[in-house]
Design a protein around this motif. Structure first.
Motif, PDB file in Angstrom:
ATOM      1  N   LEU A   1       0.865  -1.175   0.000  1.00 10.85           N
ATOM      2  CA  LEU A   1       0.000   0.000   0.000  1.00 10.85           C
ATOM      3  C   LEU A   1       0.902   1.226   0.000  1.00 10.85           C
ATOM      4  O   LEU A   1       1.729   1.405   0.906  1.00 10.85           O
ATOM      5  CB  LEU A   1      -0.913   0.009   1.226  1.00 10.85           C
ATOM      6  N   LEU A   2       0.766   2.067  -1.013  1.00 15.01           N
ATOM      7  CA  LEU A   2       1.591   3.266  -1.161  1.00 15.01           C
ATOM      8  C   LEU A   2       0.707   4.484  -0.935  1.00 15.01           C
ATOM      9  O   LEU A   2      -0.264   4.709  -1.659  1.00 15.01           O
ATOM     10  CB  LEU A   2       2.211   3.308  -2.564  1.00 15.01           C
ATOM     11  N   VAL A   3       1.046   5.274   0.093  1.00 17.08           N
ATOM     12  CA  VAL A   3       0.256   6.454   0.445  1.00 17.08           C
ATOM     13  C   VAL A   3       1.113   7.697   0.186  1.00 17.08           C
ATOM     14  O   VAL A   3       2.085   7.957   0.907  1.00 17.08           O
ATOM     15  CB  VAL A   3      -0.193   6.409   1.914  1.00 17.08           C
TER      16      VAL A   3
ATOM     17  N   ILE B   1       4.463  12.402  -9.093  1.00 13.34           N
ATOM     18  CA  ILE B   1       5.667  11.850  -9.725  1.00 13.34           C
ATOM     19  C   ILE B   1       6.361  10.875  -8.789  1.00 13.34           C
ATOM     20  O   ILE B   1       6.733   9.762  -9.195  1.00 13.34           O
ATOM     21  CB  ILE B   1       6.608  12.995 -10.143  1.00 13.34           C
ATOM     22  N   SER B   2       6.550  11.254  -7.535  1.00 18.37           N
ATOM     23  CA  SER B   2       7.199  10.346  -6.576  1.00 18.37           C
ATOM     24  C   SER B   2       6.407   9.062  -6.434  1.00 18.37           C
ATOM     25  O   SER B   2       6.981   7.954  -6.408  1.00 18.37           O
ATOM     26  CB  SER B   2       7.337  11.032  -5.218  1.00 18.37           C
ATOM     27  N   ARG B   3       5.099   9.193  -6.335  1.00 20.67           N
ATOM     28  CA  ARG B   3       4.255   8.002  -6.195  1.00 20.67           C
ATOM     29  C   ARG B   3       4.375   7.097  -7.424  1.00 20.67           C
ATOM     30  O   ARG B   3       4.476   5.874  -7.301  1.00 20.67           O
ATOM     31  CB  ARG B   3       2.795   8.436  -5.996  1.00 20.67           C
ATOM     32  N   GLY B   4       4.411   7.714  -8.611  1.00 24.65           N
ATOM     33  CA  GLY B   4       4.528   6.912  -9.827  1.00 24.65           C
ATOM     34  C   GLY B   4       5.847   6.174  -9.910  1.00 24.65           C
ATOM     35  O   GLY B   4       5.904   5.020 -10.348  1.00 24.65           O
ATOM     36  N   ILE B   5       6.941   6.799  -9.486  1.00 22.55           N
ATOM     37  CA  ILE B   5       8.263   6.155  -9.533  1.00 22.55           C
ATOM     38  C   ILE B   5       8.312   4.969  -8.581  1.00 22.55           C
ATOM     39  O   ILE B   5       8.750   3.869  -8.943  1.00 22.55           O
ATOM     40  CB  ILE B   5       9.353   7.184  -9.194  1.00 22.55           C
TER      41      ILE B   5
ATOM     42  N   VAL C   1       3.143  -4.681   3.232  1.00 23.54           N
ATOM     43  CA  VAL C   1       3.957  -3.551   3.662  1.00 23.54           C
ATOM     44  C   VAL C   1       3.241  -2.267   3.258  1.00 23.54           C
ATOM     45  O   VAL C   1       2.488  -2.232   2.276  1.00 23.54           O
ATOM     46  CB  VAL C   1       5.372  -3.599   3.031  1.00 23.54           C
ATOM     47  N   VAL C   2       3.432  -1.224   4.074  1.00 18.46           N
ATOM     48  CA  VAL C   2       2.878   0.099   3.774  1.00 18.46           C
ATOM     49  C   VAL C   2       4.051   1.064   3.593  1.00 18.46           C
ATOM     50  O   VAL C   2       4.958   1.116   4.435  1.00 18.46           O
ATOM     51  CB  VAL C   2       1.946   0.595   4.898  1.00 18.46           C
ATOM     52  N   VAL C   3       4.019   1.817   2.491  1.00 18.70           N
ATOM     53  CA  VAL C   3       5.006   2.877   2.255  1.00 18.70           C
ATOM     54  C   VAL C   3       4.256   4.194   2.367  1.00 18.70           C
ATOM     55  O   VAL C   3       3.362   4.494   1.563  1.00 18.70           O
ATOM     56  CB  VAL C   3       5.668   2.738   0.871  1.00 18.70           C
ATOM     57  N   LEU C   4       4.591   4.983   3.395  1.00 20.29           N
ATOM     58  CA  LEU C   4       3.849   6.197   3.727  1.00 20.29           C
ATOM     59  C   LEU C   4       4.752   7.415   3.580  1.00 20.29           C
ATOM     60  O   LEU C   4       5.844   7.467   4.157  1.00 20.29           O
ATOM     61  CB  LEU C   4       3.321   6.100   5.162  1.00 20.29           C
ATOM     62  N   ASP C   5       4.294   8.393   2.795  1.00 18.54           N
ATOM     63  CA  ASP C   5       5.015   9.656   2.627  1.00 18.54           C
ATOM     64  C   ASP C   5       4.723  10.548   3.829  1.00 18.54           C
ATOM     65  O   ASP C   5       3.561  10.816   4.147  1.00 18.54           O
ATOM     66  CB  ASP C   5       4.577  10.336   1.326  1.00 18.54           C
ATOM     67  N   HIS C   6       5.764  10.984   4.507  1.00 15.61           N
ATOM     68  CA  HIS C   6       5.595  11.809   5.703  1.00 15.61           C
ATOM     69  C   HIS C   6       5.083  13.205   5.360  1.00 15.61           C
ATOM     70  O   HIS C   6       4.389  13.841   6.170  1.00 15.61           O
ATOM     71  CB  HIS C   6       6.938  11.905   6.448  1.00 15.61           C
TER      72      HIS C   6
END
Length: 735
Positions: A472-474, A479-483, A515-520
């Motif tokens: 899960l990508l938050v 652009i960052s999310r797409g990469i 796994v979760v990848v969360l942008d601060h």
């Protein structure tokens, strides 16, 4: 009447005789006619023959007259030809005489046939030098009569050498100098009939002009060297006090300050660093202008190099709210070969400009492999920003020296105007290409194309954990999310994306991720709040928090054991390593890391450091920077004291200034290396010199590393950690 028989017989006989006579007459007349006809035919033939002979005689007479005319014309032509030959000979002689160079012809016996005055002029005091003199005698006059400058060579040997030269298959040119100051170049040739042609070119003026050129070149080189020395000395003199300014500003920033005081301190730090950047640009440009910049290719990690540049510029970008993004081609090799320092300089200039000219948005660095060439991997590096942009008519302008785009929007940005000029020259030196695409008010994209050979460093990149199949990508940065999403998909990970907290929580409930990848740095939500909501649904799920600085996640890390924080821009290898740690897996090889056995515990004594520096301010700055570290610091004011301190109590690590009175850092290092235990002691040079030649000389003196002033605390701490001996427990501690 009866005729008597006798008379009748007589009459018959007479008649018969008359008939015979008539017949004879007729025969004779026929023969006479035939003879006349034959005679007439002969007469006609003779007449025709006479006529033919007469015609031939007329023709011969005509030919004789014509031949007489031809002979007369030939005689006239011959006379004209002789006149022209005489005129040509006269012109040739006059041309040869007017030649500034000597010209002579010798026969096969090496006797002089002819020579112009330019050839004979040097022998005006020797009447015997005339037509018929032998070439050997001319050489003897030059050698024994003191006409030619032979230096210390024996005259007889010189004459024999010159005679041997003429006897060789190919007669090589030779220079000859006379005592009257004239210099000539002898160029001799042997012609097919055995004669010799000698051309003696006067090169006196050419040698004088050449000497003037050499002198002018030496003066220019001396001027360039003086300029470089001046710039280097000025750099050294400026960097020395700047070390105190920047160092003290760094130390002051660590104290308790109110907002205004912190603003003043940050201004001092940024201004000092800007001055150092200007000095570096001027030094690099001076070196390029003198043609003295050289490349030193070595294996390096391209992705890590780009990330280091972005990390270095991250504080400036963070202060302006700019997102720094790295997009490294998953199929491009990491380990390549190039001058990593110069490539880092190129990237620093490009990314630094992008940050400087961008007020909001992002700066994106892409590294893409576009195939192979004879030199290696063809790599395209692009730096894209959402800054002010450049008008088409000014785009070529930005690569000129000491120039910036002259627009009102740009006048608020400081700089020397050398960064892009230096960058383009470095790329040209690397046999690469550089281009620019920009739209005014939209942004710019600077591109670089290089062919870089691959390098085998033996390092293994960490693999993505096999147990993770859903993520899960938050992130609300497109652009960052797409990469990151593309990178996860390349690892065969099914990726769900969310830009809002509610969407993220909903997706987590529907299909629990591994796994979760969360942008601060979410624009419309607090990452800690989002993490708290996700923990209600996924209490034990590994979470990777992407932060501008890891310190932003200090509190969250203290309360969540399944949380790891990574700094942005994200390196794929860092994400893989973090997920491996979160899952408690072993290294990429599948084997547990080797555990040291029977290794003695590190001693608890302090790290002994010797610092040699003649400048009191620099000693003060250094001492303040390390005051909170477990160090036993000894100070020396020059190289002689440093050697004495080493002999009294050998330290674990030495920081050595280079320019010091009594004994400089190079000599002190050489002496320490010769002392017992000095060969293995780490010695780090601290210098205000920035030229590569000076750095090479410093390293050649026996240094382990070089740090350039003004010294930054982070760089100093890194050097201490890298060079502290294994038997000493050293920790930088909190800054």
């Amino acid at each position: 009447m009866t005729v008597p028989v006798r008379f009748a017989d007589m009459l018959t006989k007479e008649r018969r005789a008359r008939l015979r006579a008539e017949r004879l007459y007729e025969q004779l007349r026929a023969e006479l006619n035939a003879a006349n006809e034959k005679l007439r035919g002969h007469a006609y033939a003779l007449s025709e023959q006479v006529m033919a002979q007469r015609q031939e005689l007329d023709i011969v007479r005509q030919h004789a007259v014509a031949l007489e005319d031809v002979n007369e014309k030939a005689a006239q032509d011959l006379q004209v030809a002789n006149s022209e030959v005489d005129l040509a000979n006269l012109r040739l002689r006059e041309a040869i005489e007017t030649m500034p160079d000597g010209f002579a012809v010798f026969d096969s016996e090496q006797c002089l046939v002819m020579a112009n005055q330019a050839y004979l002029g040097v022998f005006r005091d020797f009447p015997e030098v005339e037509r018929g003199i032998r070439y050997t005698r001319i050489l003897e006059i030059c050698a024994y009569e003191g006409l030619a400058v032979l230096d210390s060579e024996d005259p007889g040997i010189w004459v024999e050498d010159m005679r041997t030269r003429w006897a060789s298959q190919y007669i090589s040119p030779r220079e000859l100098h006379f005592i009257n100051g004239m210099s000539v170049r002898l160029m001799d040739r042997r012609v097919p009939n055995g004669d010799y042609v000698s051309l003696v070119r006067n090169i006196t003026e050419s040698l004088r002009y050449q000497a003037e050129l050499i002198e002018a070149q030496e003066r220019a080189e001396a001027a360039a060297q003086a300029k470089s020395a001046f710039l280097a000395n000025m750099s050294h003199e400026i960097r020395t006090p700047m070390n105190g300014v920047v160092g003290m500003a760094d130390l002051l920033a660590e104290t308790r300050l109110d907002s205004e005081q912190r603003m003043f301190t940050d201004t001092i730090r940024s201004s000092g660093q800007a001055l150092v950047t200007i000095i570096n640009d001027i030094l690099d440009f001076s070196k390029m202008d003198a043609g003295r910049m050289e490349l030193h290719p070595e294996p390096f990690d391209l992705e890590k190099t780009i990330h280091e540049v972005l990390t270095l510029l991250a504080p400036s970008a963070r202060a302006k709210g700019i997102e720094l993004i790295l997009d490294y081609d998953m199929f491009l090799a990491r380990d390549l070969c190039a001058d990593a320092g110069r490539l880092r300089q190129v990237l620093t200039n490009l990314v630094g400009n992008a940050v400087k000219f961008t007020d909001s948005g992002y700066v994106l660095v892409r590294a893409v492999g576009v195939g192979m060439s004879a030199e290696g991997h063809v790599v395209h590096l692009t730096v894209e920003d959402t800054g002010i942009g450049i008008a088409p008519e000014n785009q070529e302008h930005v690569f000129a020296e000491f120039q910036q785009v002259e627009e009102a929007a740009n006048r608020r940005f400081e700089g020397t105007g050398l960064g892009l000029a230096i960058t383009r020259r470095i790329i040209s030196l690397m046999a690469g290409k550089m281009w620019l695409e920009s739209e005014l008010g939209v942004g710019s994209c600077f591109g670089v194309s290089l062919s870089l050979p691959g390098a085998d460093t033996g390092t293994m990149q960490p693999a993505f954990p096999k147990g993770i199949t859903r993520a899960l990508l938050v992130s609300d940065h497109l652009i960052s999310r797409g990469i990151i999403e593309r990178q996860l998909q390349s690892a065969h990970v099914q990726t769900m994306t969310a830009t809002q907290p509610e969407t993220a929580t909903k997706l987590a409930r529907q299909d629990a991720p591994d796994v979760v990848v969360l942008d601060h740095d979410l624009s419309e939500a607090d990452a800690v709040t989002v993490l708290s909501k996700l923990r209600q649904v996924l209490p034990a799920c590994p979470v990777v928090l992407l932060c501008a600085t890891v310190t932003d996640a200090t509190q969250a890390l203290a309360h969540d054991s399944n949380l790891v924080a990574l700094s942005k821009p994200l390196l794929w290898r860092d994400l893989c390593s973090a997920l491996v740690r979160l899952q408690g897996q072993y290294t990429n090889s599948g084997q547990p890391p080797a555990q040291p056995e029977n290794r003695p515990a590190p001693t608890q004594r302090k790290l002994k450091v010797l610092y040699a520096e003649d400048n009191a301010t620099n000693r003060l700055v250094f001492g303040k920077m390390v005051r909170n570290l477990p160090l036993d610091l000894t100070l020396a004011e020059n190289g002689r004291e440093a050697v004495e301190c080493f002999m009294q109590s050998p330290p674990d690590l030495i920081f050595m200034d280079i320019s010091m009175p009594e004994m400089d850092g190079r000599e002190a290092t050489c002496r320490i290396r010769q002392l017992p235990g000095g060969a293995d002691i780490p010695i780090i040079a601290l210098t205000a010199h920035a030229l590569r030649e000076e750095i090479d000389k410093i390293m050649a003196a026996g240094m382990n590393a070089t740090l350039t002033k003004p010294l930054r605390k982070a760089v100093l701490l890194e050097a201490l950690q890298n060079h502290a001996p294994p038997g000493v427990l050293f920790s930088a501690g909190p800054e």
